[in-house]
Design a protein around this motif. Structure first.
Motif, PDB file in Angstrom:
ATOM      1  N   VAL A   1       0.609  -1.122  -0.048  1.00  0.00           N
ATOM      2  CA  VAL A   1       0.002  -0.122   0.158  1.00  0.00           C
ATOM      3  C   VAL A   1       1.033   1.386  -0.039  1.00  0.00           C
ATOM      4  O   VAL A   1       2.259   1.113   1.273  1.00  0.00           O
ATOM      5  N   ARG A   2       0.291   2.569  -1.058  1.00  0.00           N
ATOM      6  CA  ARG A   2       0.948   3.462  -1.105  1.00  0.00           C
ATOM      7  C   ARG A   2       0.703   4.718  -0.216  1.00  0.00           C
ATOM      8  O   ARG A   2       1.776   5.469  -0.499  1.00  0.00           O
ATOM      9  N   ASP A   3      -0.062   4.634   0.042  1.00  0.00           N
ATOM     10  CA  ASP A   3      -0.758   5.808  -0.556  1.00  0.00           C
ATOM     11  C   ASP A   3      -1.202   6.405   1.122  1.00  0.00           C
ATOM     12  O   ASP A   3      -1.640   5.532   2.164  1.00  0.00           O
ATOM     13  N   PRO A   4      -0.466   7.338   2.163  1.00  0.00           N
ATOM     14  CA  PRO A   4      -0.957   7.107   3.440  1.00  0.00           C
ATOM     15  C   PRO A   4      -2.142   7.037   3.895  1.00  0.00           C
ATOM     16  O   PRO A   4      -3.006   6.854   4.662  1.00  0.00           O
ATOM     17  N   GLY A   5      -3.450   8.185   3.429  1.00  0.00           N
ATOM     18  CA  GLY A   5      -4.333   8.419   3.322  1.00  0.00           C
ATOM     19  C   GLY A   5      -5.322   7.055   3.285  1.00  0.00           C
ATOM     20  O   GLY A   5      -6.575   6.539   3.762  1.00  0.00           O
ATOM     21  N   ASN A   6      -4.807   6.285   1.829  1.00  0.00           N
ATOM     22  CA  ASN A   6      -5.405   4.861   2.245  1.00  0.00           C
ATOM     23  C   ASN A   6      -5.465   4.033   3.500  1.00  0.00           C
ATOM     24  O   ASN A   6      -5.723   3.266   3.628  1.00  0.00           O
ATOM     25  N   LEU A   7      -3.742   4.210   3.493  1.00  0.00           N
ATOM     26  CA  LEU A   7      -3.320   3.266   4.286  1.00  0.00           C
ATOM     27  C   LEU A   7      -4.257   3.721   5.580  1.00  0.00           C
ATOM     28  O   LEU A   7      -4.922   2.637   6.782  1.00  0.00           O
ATOM     29  N   GLY A   8      -4.638   4.722   6.353  1.00  0.00           N
ATOM     30  CA  GLY A   8      -5.231   5.861   7.326  1.00  0.00           C
ATOM     31  C   GLY A   8      -6.892   4.988   8.064  1.00  0.00           C
ATOM     32  O   GLY A   8      -6.545   4.445   8.986  1.00  0.00           O
ATOM     33  N   THR A   9      -7.185   4.961   6.461  1.00  0.00           N
ATOM     34  CA  THR A   9      -8.352   4.848   6.147  1.00  0.00           C
ATOM     35  C   THR A   9      -9.099   3.534   6.537  1.00  0.00           C
ATOM     36  O   THR A   9      -9.872   3.405   7.555  1.00  0.00           O
ATOM     37  N   VAL A  10      -7.868   2.341   6.085  1.00  0.00           N
ATOM     38  CA  VAL A  10      -8.222   0.772   5.964  1.00  0.00           C
ATOM     39  C   VAL A  10      -7.879   0.992   7.407  1.00  0.00           C
ATOM     40  O   VAL A  10      -8.887   0.336   8.415  1.00  0.00           O
ATOM     41  N   ILE A  11      -7.558   1.038   8.042  1.00  0.00           N
ATOM     42  CA  ILE A  11      -6.657   1.115   9.852  1.00  0.00           C
ATOM     43  C   ILE A  11      -8.042   0.887  10.926  1.00  0.00           C
ATOM     44  O   ILE A  11      -8.820   0.935  11.317  1.00  0.00           O
ATOM     45  N   ARG A  12      -8.722   2.927  10.185  1.00  0.00           N
ATOM     46  CA  ARG A  12     -10.083   3.324  10.847  1.00  0.00           C
ATOM     47  C   ARG A  12     -11.354   2.314  10.379  1.00  0.00           C
ATOM     48  O   ARG A  12     -11.776   1.727  11.386  1.00  0.00           O
ATOM     49  N   THR A  13     -11.441   1.957   9.358  1.00  0.00           N
ATOM     50  CA  THR A  13     -11.867   1.463   8.508  1.00  0.00           C
ATOM     51  C   THR A  13     -12.238  -0.321   9.535  1.00  0.00           C
ATOM     52  O   THR A  13     -13.589  -1.097   9.981  1.00  0.00           O
ATOM     53  N   VAL A  14     -10.702  -1.078  10.208  1.00  0.00           N
ATOM     54  CA  VAL A  14     -10.808  -1.940  10.103  1.00  0.00           C
ATOM     55  C   VAL A  14     -10.981  -1.988  11.948  1.00  0.00           C
ATOM     56  O   VAL A  14     -12.001  -2.838  12.305  1.00  0.00           O
ATOM     57  N   ASP A  15     -10.790  -0.846  12.017  1.00  0.00           N
ATOM     58  CA  ASP A  15     -11.471  -0.659  14.477  1.00  0.00           C
ATOM     59  C   ASP A  15     -13.021  -0.520  13.993  1.00  0.00           C
ATOM     60  O   ASP A  15     -13.844  -1.032  15.162  1.00  0.00           O
ATOM     61  N   ALA A  16     -13.546  -0.107  12.992  1.00  0.00           N
ATOM     62  CA  ALA A  16     -14.773   0.313  12.601  1.00  0.00           C
ATOM     63  C   ALA A  16     -16.023  -0.911  12.809  1.00  0.00           C
ATOM     64  O   ALA A  16     -17.011  -1.479  13.461  1.00  0.00           O
ATOM     65  N   VAL A  17     -15.160  -1.552  11.908  1.00  0.00           N
ATOM     66  CA  VAL A  17     -16.024  -3.459  12.080  1.00  0.00           C
ATOM     67  C   VAL A  17     -15.570  -3.800  13.300  1.00  0.00           C
ATOM     68  O   VAL A  17     -16.226  -5.448  12.766  1.00  0.00           O
ATOM     69  N   GLY A  18     -14.890  -3.379  13.675  1.00  0.00           N
ATOM     70  CA  GLY A  18     -14.339  -4.396  14.394  1.00  0.00           C
ATOM     71  C   GLY A  18     -13.357  -6.180  14.349  1.00  0.00           C
ATOM     72  O   GLY A  18     -13.226  -7.356  14.845  1.00  0.00           O
TER      73      GLY A  18
END
Length: 289
Positions: free
Chosen positions: A142-159
């Motif tokens: 993964v190259r884009d910090p915005g993408n990575l940060g958003t995925v981390i946030r989404t992983v948290d949101a879905v448990g």
């Protein structure tokens, strides 16, 4: 327990170890500013997170704080004073700085009132043993910090349980990534591994490994994800999954597209997949109610 150095004006009142810093030339400020660069984050094994709520969450989740920086405007604010006291109690340094210094540290014109410098924390791959309905996400280069940060946030949101970064990825502890996680960096375990180490670990993974692929034969909505661990493998923004990682998947899935765009943004696609996996788990739970 004084660890003051330099001639900066030293602290007062209940906050304890407070150093007042107004000069951009102060070595402590220079060290924190340097955390904008990956080589300094790595050499110091540290990173920066902005915002009072984030710092409180990080402390509550047991992360080690090295330095707390707060704007003069925070003086007398009970929440800021409490975080300062917690920082001192754990052996950290507290800096009360001018708005100018805070802007320089965060590279923002209107910075948050509080910044924390924390020790980095990664999970060793050998310690990840998914079980039951655990869901993990593996991201290939993964190259884009915005993408990575958003995925981390989404992983948290879905448990989901955490993220495995495969190959040469963007830094999960960059300022941009941490900002995009909105604090979830502190709640979501992250591992960083080579492709070889990942493929070796995958051999011992007892659940379903599902990857999204433009050549994916199976509609993502037609798979039963319930009742077993799931590893969701997502390819790089430009190239998708390489052959060796695609070959490691039990299922290659596609998200059907209706419009003219032939692909989704990585973070959006990962979110779509994670919520579908979660829907399957919720359906299973409902069946047993």
């Amino acid at each position: 327990m004084s660890n003051h150095h330099g001639s900066e004006h030293q602290g007062r009142r209940a906050v304890g170890q407070v150093k007042e810093v107004t000069s951009l030339a102060n070595p402590l400020v220079k060290d924190i500013k340097a955390l904008a660069l990956k080589k300094f984050r790595d050499s110091q094994n540290a990173f920066m997170a902005e915002g009072l709520k984030l710092v409180i969450d990080a402390l509550d989740l047991g992360w080690e704080i090295r330095t707390l920086v707060f704007a003069k405007a925070g003086r007398g604010n009970p929440a800021v004073e409490k975080v300062a006291a917690r920082t001192v109690a754990s052996g950290g340094t507290v800096l009360e700085v001018s708005e100018k210094v805070l802007s320089a540290i965060t590279r923002r014109d209107n910075p948050q009132m509080v910044v924390g410098v924390f020790s980095q924390r990664l999970v060793p791959l050998k310690d990840i043993h998914p079980k039951g309905g655990d869901v993990w996400v593996a991201l290939d280069r993964v190259r884009d910090p915005g993408n990575l940060g958003t995925v981390i946030r989404t992983v948290d949101a879905v448990g989901a349980k955490g993220i495995i970064l495969v190959g040469d990825t963007t830094d999960p502890f960059s300022v941009e990534t941490v900002r995009a996680t909105m604090g979830s960096i502190f709640a979501v375990p992250v591992a960083k591994v080579s492709v070889e180490a990942f493929l070796a670990w995958r051999k011992g993974f007892a659940g379903l490994v599902a990857g999204t692929h433009l050549k994916g034969a199976v509609d993502y909505r037609s798979v039963d994800f319930s009742g077993r661990p799931v590893l969701l493998l997502m390819g790089n923004e430009q190239q998708g999954l390489p052959d060796d990682l695609a070959a490691s998947c039990d299922r290659l899935l596609r998200i059907p597209q209706a419009g003219r765009a032939d692909s989704l943004n990585l973070a959006v696609a990962t979110g779509v997949m994670l919520f579908e996996i979660r829907r399957g788990a919720l359906k299973l739970e409902a069946a047993f109610q």
